[in-house]
Enzyme design. Sequence first.
Site, mmCIF file in Angstrom:
data_model
loop_
_atom_site.group_PDB
_atom_site.id
_atom_site.type_symbol
_atom_site.label_atom_id
_atom_site.label_comp_id
_atom_site.label_asym_id
_atom_site.label_seq_id
_atom_site.Cartn_x
_atom_site.Cartn_y
_atom_site.Cartn_z
ATOM 1 N NE ARG A 438 -3.798 2.357 0.798
ATOM 2 C CZ ARG A 438 -4.658 2.899 -0.152
ATOM 3 N NH1 ARG A 438 -4.664 2.481 -1.380
ATOM 4 N NH2 ARG A 438 -5.388 3.662 0.298
ATOM 5 C CD GLN A 505 -8.105 1.594 12.405
ATOM 6 O OE1 GLN A 505 -8.834 1.059 12.519
ATOM 7 N NE2 GLN A 505 -7.936 3.091 12.167
ATOM 8 N N GLY A 508 -7.293 -0.278 6.516
ATOM 9 C CA GLY A 508 -8.047 0.901 5.936
ATOM 10 C C GLY A 508 -9.489 0.551 5.857
ATOM 11 N N GLY A 509 -10.016 1.176 4.732
ATOM 12 C CA GLY A 509 -11.490 0.959 4.447
ATOM 13 C C GLY A 509 -11.394 -0.600 3.861
ATOM 14 C CD GLU A 532 -13.948 -25.093 23.769
ATOM 15 O OE1 GLU A 532 -13.898 -25.764 24.801
ATOM 16 O OE2 GLU A 532 -14.234 -25.659 22.712
#
Length: 559
Positions: A438, A505, A508-509, A532
């Site tokens: 990215r 996070q 991002g989108g 559990e």
Amino acid sequence: MTDSSPARGAARTVLARLRAALDTATRALAQRCSVEGRLGARQLDAEQVPCFELAWAAAELLAAETAVDALHADSTELDAQLALLFAADAAASLLDRLDVIGLDVDGDNDVVQQLRSSPELRVLRRAAASTGALAAAGAAVIASQGEVGSVRLDEPHRLAQDSFRRFSEQVVAPMAARIHREDLTVPESLLQPLREMGVFGLSVPERHGGSAPDDREDALLMVLVTEALSEGSLAAAGSLITRPEILTRALLAGGTPAQQDHWLPRLAAGDPLCAIAITEPDHGSDVASLTLKATRVPGGWQLDGAKTWCTFAGKAGVLMVVARTDPDRSLGHKGLSVLLVEKPSYEGHAFVFRQPQGGVLDGRAIATIGYRGMHSFDLSFERFFVPDSHVLGGEAGLGQGFYMTMTGMVGGRMQTAARACGVMRAALRAAIRHAQDRQVFGQALADFPLTQAKLARMGARLAACRQLACAVAAQVDRGAGRMESSLVKLLACRSAEMVTREALQLHGGMGYAEESAVSRYFVDARVLSIFEGAEETLALKVVARSLLERALGRAGSAA
């Protein structure tokens, strides 16, 4: 490895002082919760807040000690960076938790303040948690592509780990998104290869057709295999072997020789698949209060009532059902028994099984935000007949169901910790790939100091949880580690939420889009702190209680 001995020495000093402070706080809290030398139920309930903090403090401290102690001459610089980072972060958290406990037990707050300002803690934090240290650790995590938390393995365990990681990457992962997004049942194209690999027999002794040693357990192998499969998919693969292990442990602990000879080879072969029916609509994790009624009838028992959150109940051919065989509710857990309910295997999200005797078992899958593939069911039993031969332990097993169940849950909690590690590993590796690919503001997301700091802390948490899970597995193999298995489950499951949250996070989108794998990791991880043994029940009723009993020098029951 770069000489980090001053920081490691500081870490050991800080952790030793925290251990002493925690032991002092535990003794003080134990006295506050006791009546004439025994823990009191009302006193424990009144002190739930400090008890909860105590359990978490114990989990974080043991994980930090294990991570630092695991460093050796062959450890890499990354191993040392992550161990020290986790120790530094754990120390900060522990000091806050000791403060909270001290508010209720009138502890020595001066000790906590001295620790906060100690030169050793400053040395540790500067070496491990400063901006420069975090950037260096994050860059190293990126370079490693998420290969963190190394554990020394012998050749058989290493080969098994490699084999199941390949299977998870090549077979499980390509199916995982479709199973999740279309809410499918785990297909035979996954189940049959896993049967052939012997995955359902990992906890079954060799004498009964499995691959576990006859003279001991191999919890480490179970941890490694579960982690590897969970990296591909928590629901479609990583959770498949939890249920047979729980039933296997219960059979070995309390089953008759005939029951062991009949059921264990079949469980090892994955035919039938099994499910565990413990939780009830009104009782959650409070196993001792279960009410599903088992009434004695000629030749067996009749079940009437409901169970919920019975995972894989549709596909399973046998259910391990905890029922109340003694109508005297005052007996609590002593009135419970385990019954083995046979049924046909069903695909899909609902089934109705009608017995020739007239009994009915109705199952409906619960719609969930994640953990799709195995499906958890609501079950309704109406005049459902179970023969005497299917009461675990026979006549001698009546009233022993709680103990058999708890024996089985030790392995289940270890496996859940391993599942959490697998999901964390998948999330970390996905976050690293995305951060490298990215481009943001003209440079790779991976080059930003905040990204590196996030990835460093994600890697440190995964490494610490992996090492603790393997260390506790060694204890379980020696016949110990019951409380510690709950402790590592507590820590690893919450950690999985934290790591998958940060991975999402960083995306991002796109991380919030269902087509992104990290969105699946995030919603899958959320269930780990619930099943559990819910986090609160585990912390209060198992971990904190065990710590307080040890502090009193006894393993007694609540007054």
